[in-house]
Enzyme design. Structure first.
Site, PDB file in Angstrom:
ATOM      1  N   GLU A 234       0.893  -1.175   0.000  1.00 47.88           N
ATOM      2  CA  GLU A 234       0.000   0.000   0.000  1.00 47.88           C
ATOM      3  C   GLU A 234       0.917   1.207   0.000  1.00 47.88           C
ATOM      4  OE1 GLU A 234      -1.331   3.262   1.262  1.00 47.88           O
ATOM      5  OE2 GLU A 234      -1.982   2.282   3.116  1.00 47.88           O
ATOM      6  N   CYS A 268      -2.114   8.673   3.085  1.00 48.42           N
ATOM      7  CA  CYS A 268      -2.139   8.257   1.683  1.00 48.42           C
ATOM      8  C   CYS A 268      -3.530   8.407   1.090  1.00 48.42           C
ATOM      9  CB  CYS A 268      -1.673   6.805   1.569  1.00 48.42           C
ATOM     10  SG  CYS A 268       0.042   6.543   2.044  1.00 48.42           S
TER      11      CYS A 268
END
Length: 466
Positions: A234, A268
């Site tokens: 990720e 993020c």
């Protein structure tokens, strides 16, 4: 980078730690392998009991853990407390649901017969010690969303945490030990990034998961690929936040402030590129800029603070370079654009909205990891989709529209791991989380996440008299 707690609100070094020696790392890997040999055979009910105990202990420790998180990486204390609560919820969720998520999968009887079997099914079995390379921005949550499913599946965890959150990292190992997990089932490795390759190449480590930057993901993936080991990544994101004419524009602007500045913009999945239809651009912009200006920047231990410092001096410098580059190339700062005048210590940055972004600016393609929003005006849905996809990232996306046709178009065409309508992106244990393109691959959370580090084993029984 030294392994140390450095308070980002003051720049003060609070505590330093020695890295583990190579011999100590080898001993811990041996312990992990030994623990897996027995832990993998434990019953789901026993694992769930241990995980619930960890959740109870974490809930009891919530205030102290939140203060540690705030001290180490700077998020407001209330946000740190909410992070702890989310981890408690996730531990309990996997304790409740893991056995069902990993239940044997049985094909239709006709397919079993067609395969020439009297019986056939798929069983999910644990893989072994998994290395987790985790970031500082959600120092508890990032780890728990790996550890809860991994431990419930029967795997064991090896945590290489970011070097600026060592106290949080050590607390996590202690938490699982206090909960009753056997020695070696979850260990924190206080090592620098240079030690990752050796750990990942060790044959006792079977897989890795990483949340972090694109360069870090590329490095771990290449090492794991060379060793033919599974990875889940990720990585970064530059999530679009699309506002179309049918939206509740005032509400969209209000949520946009939180979507951009959660965790001081160091997320993020924070919305970063605000793509607004011409028909509602002025209304949205006025409300959004007013909301960003109203945020209180200050001491993260203060209950009145909305936005704390960035986690590091280098992180602020990187953000400043992106903003300065945009301004030099013609962008306009509608608010913010620099360091707060009243904050001479610590690594603070003003909530900022940049307009008139063009393709020759670095911020058009690079992720801004801080409270800086890029604002775009578009003429129609086609332009909005094209601009939303004009990035190498594809983690999540947000869209504000009440038109069902537009919603279906956005689900079909947005290149992202998630599409969130009329709200901001958030993670939940029941929903898979992850990205596409250079935001990584694989999924965390839900059933998808717990099965990432399982061996999907086909079991086939021939006819009794075959």
């Amino acid at each position: 980078m030294p392994i140390a707690t450095v308070n980002p609100a003051t720049g003060e070094t609070v505590k330093t730690f020695d890295a583990l020696s190579e011999d100590a790392v080898r001993d811990r890997l041996a312990l992990a392998a030994s623990a897996f040999a027995t832990y993998r055979t434990t019953a789901f009910a026993h694992r769930a009991e241990l995980l619930r105990r960890a959740a109870d202990l974490l809930e009891e420790d919530q205030d102290a853990v939140a203060r540690t998180i705030t001290t180490e990486m700077g998020k407001p204390l209330a946000a740190a407390g909410a992070e702890v609560a989310k981890c408690v919820k996730t531990l309990r969720w996997y304790a409740q649901h893991a056995e069902r998520l990993l239940a044997d999968e049985r094909p239709a009887p006709d397919d079993v017969a067609d395969a020439g079997a009297a019986n056939a099914f798929v069983r999910y079995r644990p893989m072994g010690p998994v290395l987790a390379v985790m970031p500082w921005n959600f120092p508890l949550w990032q780890v728990v969303r790996f550890a809860a499913p991994a431990l419930m599946a029967g795997n064991v965890g090896l945590l290489k945490h970011a070097s600026n959150v060592p106290q949080t990292a050590l607390y996590l190992e202690e938490l699982f030990r206090r909960a009753g997990f056997p020695a070696g089932v979850f260990q924190t490795l206080l090592v620098g990034s240079g030690a990752i390759e050796g750990i990942l190449r060790d044959p006792r480590v079977v897989a890795a998961t990483l949340t972090g930057s694109e360069p870090a993901g590329r490095s771990v993936a290449s090492i794991a690929g060379d060793e033919i080991k599974k990875t889940v990544l990720e990585l970064g994101g530059s999530d679009p936040y699309v506002v179309l004419p049918s939206a509740d524009v005032r509400r969209a602007a209000q949520v946009a402030v939180s979507a951009r500045t959660q965790n001081a913009g160091q997320s993020c999945i924070a919305a970063k590129r605000f793509i607004v239809h011409d028909a509602v651009y002025d209304e949205f912009t006025d409300a959004f800029v007013a909301g960003m200006r109203a945020l209180r920047v200050g001491d993260p231990m203060d209950a009145d603070t909305d936005v704390g410092p960035l986690s590091s001096e280098s992180g602020r410098s990187d953000l400043e370079e992106l903003v300065d580059d945009a301004l030099r190339h013609g962008a306009t700062a509608l608010c913010g654009g620099g360091r707060p005048a009243d904050r001479t210590a610590g690594w603070f940055y003003e909530p900022t909205v940049l307009a008139h972004i063009s393709a020759d600016m670095r911020i058009h393609q690079e992720e801004a990891f801080g409270p800086v929003a890029s604002l775009y005006r578009v003429a129609d849905l086609d332009e909005a989709v094209n601009l939303a996809n004009d990035t190498s990232f594809g983690l999540s996306s947000n869209a504000w529209t009440r038109d069902e046709g537009e919603q279906e178009r956005l689900i079909r065409d947005l290149a992202a791991g998630g599409v969130f309508f009329n709200g901001m992106t958030a993670s939940h244990p029941a929903l898979p989380f992850g990205g596409v393109k250079r935001s990584g691959y694989g999924r965390e959370l839900a059933g998808h996440g717990i099965r990432e580090f399982c061996n999907a084993t086909t079991v086939w029984y021939g006819p009794p008299n075959g």
